[in-house]
Design a protein around this motif. Structure first.
Motif, PDB file in Angstrom:
ATOM      1  N   THR A 269       9.507  -2.758  -7.885  1.00 41.04           N
ATOM      2  CA  THR A 269       9.067  -2.671  -6.486  1.00 41.04           C
ATOM      3  C   THR A 269       8.394  -3.974  -6.069  1.00 41.04           C
ATOM      4  O   THR A 269       8.638  -4.503  -4.981  1.00 41.04           O
ATOM      5  N   ARG A 270       7.550  -4.508  -6.966  1.00 41.01           N
ATOM      6  CA  ARG A 270       6.875  -5.768  -6.660  1.00 41.01           C
ATOM      7  C   ARG A 270       7.895  -6.890  -6.434  1.00 41.01           C
ATOM      8  O   ARG A 270       7.767  -7.680  -5.506  1.00 41.01           O
ATOM      9  N   ALA A 271       8.898  -6.931  -7.283  1.00 39.19           N
ATOM     10  CA  ALA A 271       9.935  -7.962  -7.150  1.00 39.19           C
ATOM     11  C   ALA A 271      10.714  -7.768  -5.841  1.00 39.19           C
ATOM     12  O   ALA A 271      11.044  -8.748  -5.154  1.00 39.19           O
ATOM     13  N   ASP A 272      10.980  -6.510  -5.490  1.00 35.68           N
ATOM     14  CA  ASP A 272      11.736  -6.226  -4.256  1.00 35.68           C
ATOM     15  C   ASP A 272      10.935  -6.631  -3.015  1.00 35.68           C
ATOM     16  O   ASP A 272      11.501  -7.135  -2.031  1.00 35.68           O
ATOM     17  N   ILE A 273       9.629  -6.387  -3.060  1.00 34.57           N
ATOM     18  CA  ILE A 273       8.770  -6.780  -1.929  1.00 34.57           C
ATOM     19  C   ILE A 273       8.727  -8.313  -1.827  1.00 34.57           C
ATOM     20  O   ILE A 273       8.867  -8.883  -0.737  1.00 34.57           O
ATOM     21  N   ALA A 274       8.562  -8.974  -2.979  1.00 32.53           N
ATOM     22  CA  ALA A 274       8.532 -10.446  -2.986  1.00 32.53           C
ATOM     23  C   ALA A 274       9.835 -11.001  -2.416  1.00 32.53           C
ATOM     24  O   ALA A 274       9.834 -11.941  -1.610  1.00 32.53           O
ATOM     25  N   PHE A 275      10.956 -10.380  -2.813  1.00 32.71           N
ATOM     26  CA  PHE A 275      12.259 -10.846  -2.326  1.00 32.71           C
ATOM     27  C   PHE A 275      12.353 -10.696  -0.810  1.00 32.71           C
ATOM     28  O   PHE A 275      12.773 -11.619  -0.097  1.00 32.71           O
ATOM     29  N   ALA A 276      11.960  -9.533  -0.310  1.00 33.81           N
ATOM     30  CA  ALA A 276      12.072  -9.266   1.133  1.00 33.81           C
ATOM     31  C   ALA A 276      11.164 -10.201   1.940  1.00 33.81           C
ATOM     32  O   ALA A 276      11.538 -10.664   3.018  1.00 33.81           O
ATOM     33  N   PHE A 277       9.993 -10.481   1.400  1.00 36.13           N
ATOM     34  CA  PHE A 277       9.075 -11.407   2.078  1.00 36.13           C
ATOM     35  C   PHE A 277       9.696 -12.801   2.135  1.00 36.13           C
ATOM     36  O   PHE A 277       9.772 -13.426   3.193  1.00 36.13           O
TER      37      PHE A 277
ATOM     38  N   ARG B 113       0.823  -1.209   0.000  1.00 33.56           N
ATOM     39  CA  ARG B 113       0.000   0.000   0.000  1.00 33.56           C
ATOM     40  C   ARG B 113       0.864   1.269   0.000  1.00 33.56           C
ATOM     41  O   ARG B 113       0.524   2.265  -0.635  1.00 33.56           O
ATOM     42  N   ALA B 114       1.991   1.224   0.699  1.00 36.15           N
ATOM     43  CA  ALA B 114       2.813   2.430   0.878  1.00 36.15           C
ATOM     44  C   ALA B 114       3.779   2.693  -0.279  1.00 36.15           C
ATOM     45  O   ALA B 114       4.506   3.686  -0.263  1.00 36.15           O
ATOM     46  N   ASN B 115       3.801   1.783  -1.270  1.00 35.54           N
ATOM     47  CA  ASN B 115       4.779   1.943  -2.339  1.00 35.54           C
ATOM     48  C   ASN B 115       4.142   1.907  -3.726  1.00 35.54           C
ATOM     49  O   ASN B 115       2.990   1.499  -3.877  1.00 35.54           O
ATOM     50  N   ASP B 116       4.936   2.313  -4.732  1.00 29.08           N
ATOM     51  CA  ASP B 116       4.453   2.248  -6.119  1.00 29.08           C
ATOM     52  C   ASP B 116       4.252   0.795  -6.539  1.00 29.08           C
ATOM     53  O   ASP B 116       4.785  -0.112  -5.913  1.00 29.08           O
ATOM     54  N   ASP B 117       3.521   0.650  -7.641  1.00 26.87           N
ATOM     55  CA  ASP B 117       3.174  -0.702  -8.087  1.00 26.87           C
ATOM     56  C   ASP B 117       3.995  -1.115  -9.310  1.00 26.87           C
ATOM     57  O   ASP B 117       3.561  -1.926 -10.112  1.00 26.87           O
ATOM     58  N   ASP B 118       5.200  -0.521  -9.480  1.00 26.52           N
ATOM     59  CA  ASP B 118       5.995  -0.901 -10.654  1.00 26.52           C
ATOM     60  C   ASP B 118       6.597  -2.296 -10.459  1.00 26.52           C
ATOM     61  O   ASP B 118       6.669  -2.798  -9.336  1.00 26.52           O
ATOM     62  N   GLU B 119       7.031  -2.900 -11.551  1.00 28.94           N
ATOM     63  CA  GLU B 119       7.485  -4.291 -11.542  1.00 28.94           C
ATOM     64  C   GLU B 119       8.683  -4.497 -10.603  1.00 28.94           C
ATOM     65  O   GLU B 119       8.757  -5.500  -9.882  1.00 28.94           O
TER      66      GLU B 119
END
Ligand SMILES: Nc1ncnc2c1ncn2[C@@H]1O[C@H](COP(=O)(O)OP(=O)(O)OP(=O)(O)O)[C@@H](O)[C@H]1O
Ligand SMILES: [Mg+2]
Length: 339
Positions: free
Chosen positions: A231-239, A223-229
Motif C-alpha cells: 500500500t505504501r509503495a502504491d501511494i508513493a507511485f500515485a503521488f 490515514r484511510a488505508n492499511d500501512d502494509d508495504e
C-alpha cells in the motif's frame, strides 16, 4: 581561462574548476545530509557553520585534483543567491576574499542559472532556445530561455516546490530526510491504478503550478488505508505519477506557447527516473528532445556555479570590493549575454 566556482547556498558545499577550452577540470562536493537528518530538514545556522569548515579544504582538494596552483586561476565565482543568507555569506566572503588575495575578478552567480546551465556540462548539451523546467527543493520554475542569460519566467509554483512536496510527503510516510529520492525508490514497487491523486491547476489555462494540496491528499490517503508495504509503495507511485503528470502537462503547454522544440530539466527532482522517462516519451511524440544533467549535477554542486561564472566573467560581470548575498533574487533580473 580557468575559474574556481564555490556553491554554499543550502546544505551542500561544492567547489569546482572550469576551463573555457578544456571543460571541467575538478569538482569536489560535501553533502551535509547527515548533519540535518535528525532535524528532518536543513537547520540554517548549522549549515553556515559547516560551510565555514568545509569550503577551504574543498578548494585545496579541487586545486590538487586539477593539478593546479592558485596562479592558474583567472577568476573566482560564488553563489550570490538565492538561498539561505548565512550559508550564502560564507561562500561569498571566502570567494570575494580569495579573489582579492589572488588579484583576480570575483564573479557573483545566480544559483538557479547554475542549475539551468548544468546540462551544458554534458556531451549532449542543448542549443538555444529552449524551455527549462527547474525543479528543486526550493523552486519550481518554467523558463523561456531565448539565449544565455535571456530568461522569461513562464510559470512557477504558487506554494510548495516540487522537491519540497516530495520531501514533505516522504516525511508523512515515515521516510528519512531527504525523502524525495527515498519516495521515488519506494514507488518502484508501486502498482499503477490503485490510487489516483489530483493533477493540480491543469484544468485551467496557465503555466503556474501548485503542489501543497498533493501532500494533504497523501496524508488523507495514508490515514484511510492499511500501512502494509505494498500500500505504501502504491501511494508513493500515485503521488509521483501526479507530480510528474502535472509537470509534463505544464511543460507541453510551455513548449506549445513558445514554439521551442527543446526541453531542459534541472534541479534535484530532474534526477527522478520516472520524470525523465515520461518527458522523453512526450518529447519524442512532439518531435523534440529533452536534456538533463548527470545525476550528481542535478542537486547542488560547484560545477554548475563554475560554468555559469565563466559565462558571466566573459561578459565582464565582476564584483567590486563588497560582499554580495541576495536571499531572494528572481532569475529574470539577470542580463542577457550576447552570443
Ligand atoms: N530521484 C528524486 N526524485 C524526487 N525528488 C528528488 C530526487 N532526487 C532529489 N530529489 C529532491 O531534490 C531536492 C534537492 O534538490 P536541490 O539540491 O537542487 O534543491 P535545493 O538546492 O535544496 O533547492 P534550490 O535549488 O531551489 O535552492 C530535494 O527536495 C530532493 O528530495
Ligand atoms: Mg539547488
Amino acid at each position: 581561462m580557468r575559474i574556481l566556482g564555490i556553491e554554499t547556498s543550502c546544505d551542500e558545499t561544492g567547489v569546482a574548476i572550469y576551463d573555457d577550452e578544456n571543460g571541467l577540470l575538478a569538482h569536489q562536493l560535501y553533502s551535509q545530509v547527515k548533519l540535518h537528518a535528525d532535524y528532518g530538514g536543513v537547520v540554517p545556522e548549522l549549515a553556515s557553520r559547516d560551510h565555514v569548515k568545509k569550503t577551504i579544504p574543498l578548494i585545496k582538494a579541487a586545486l590538487k585534483e586539477a593539478n593546479l596552483t592558485q596562479q592558474d586561476i583567472d577568476g573566482v565565482a560564488f553563489t550570490a543567491g538565492p538561498g539561505l543568507v548565512g550559508a550564502l555569506l560564507v561562500g561569498a566572503t571566502i570567494g570575494r576574499s580569495l579573489a582579492y588575495a589572488w588579484n583576480v575578478p570575483a564573479v557573483p552567480v545566480h544559483h538557479m542559472e547554475g542549475h539551468l546551465l548544468a546540462p551544458m556540462l554534458e556531451e549532449k548539451a542543448p542549443a538555444f532556445p529552449f524551455v527549462a523546467l527547474l525543479v528543486s527543493g526550493g523552486h519550481t520554475l518554467l523558463v523561456d530561455v531565448k539565449g544565455m542569460g535571456d530568461y522569461t519566467i513562464l510559470g512557477e509554483s504558487i506554494d510548495d516546490a516540487a522537491g519540497e512536496a516530495f520531501d514533505k510527503t516522504a516525511k508523512l510516510m515515515g521516510l528519512d530526510y531527504p525523502g524525495g529520492p527515498r519516495l521515488a525508490k519506494l514507488a518502484e514497487n508501486g502498482v499503477a491504478g490503485r490510487f489516483t491523486f489530483p493533477r493540480p491547476m491543469t484544468d485551467r489555462p496557465g503555466l503556474d503550478m501548485s503542489f501543497s494540496g498533493l501532500k494533504t491528499f497523501a496524508a488523507n490517503t495514508i490515514r484511510a488505508n492499511d500501512d502494509d508495504e505494498q500500500t505504501r509503495a502504491d501511494i508513493a507511485f500515485a503521488f509521483q505519477q501526479a507530480v510528474v503528470d502535472t509537470l509534463a502537462i505544464k511543460c507541453k503547454r510551455a513548449l506549445k506557447e513558445t514554439g521551442h522544440k527543446r526541453l531542459v530539466i534541472a534541479g534535484g527532482v530532474s534526477a527522478n527516473v520516472y520524470l525523465r522517462e515520461q518527458l522523453a516519451e512526450m518529447m519524442s511524440a512532439m518531435h523534440g528532445e529533452v536534456f538533463y544533467p548527470r545525476n550528481e549535477f542535478c542537486t547542488d554542486n560547484g560545477a554548475m556555479i563554475a560554468y555559469a561564472g565563466m559565462q558571466r566573467l566573459k561578459n565582464g560581470e565582476t564584483l567590486d570590493l563588497g560582499v554580495k548575498a541576495h536571499p531572494r533574487w528572481p532569475i529574470d533580473q539577470l542580463t542577457a549575454i550576447k552570443a
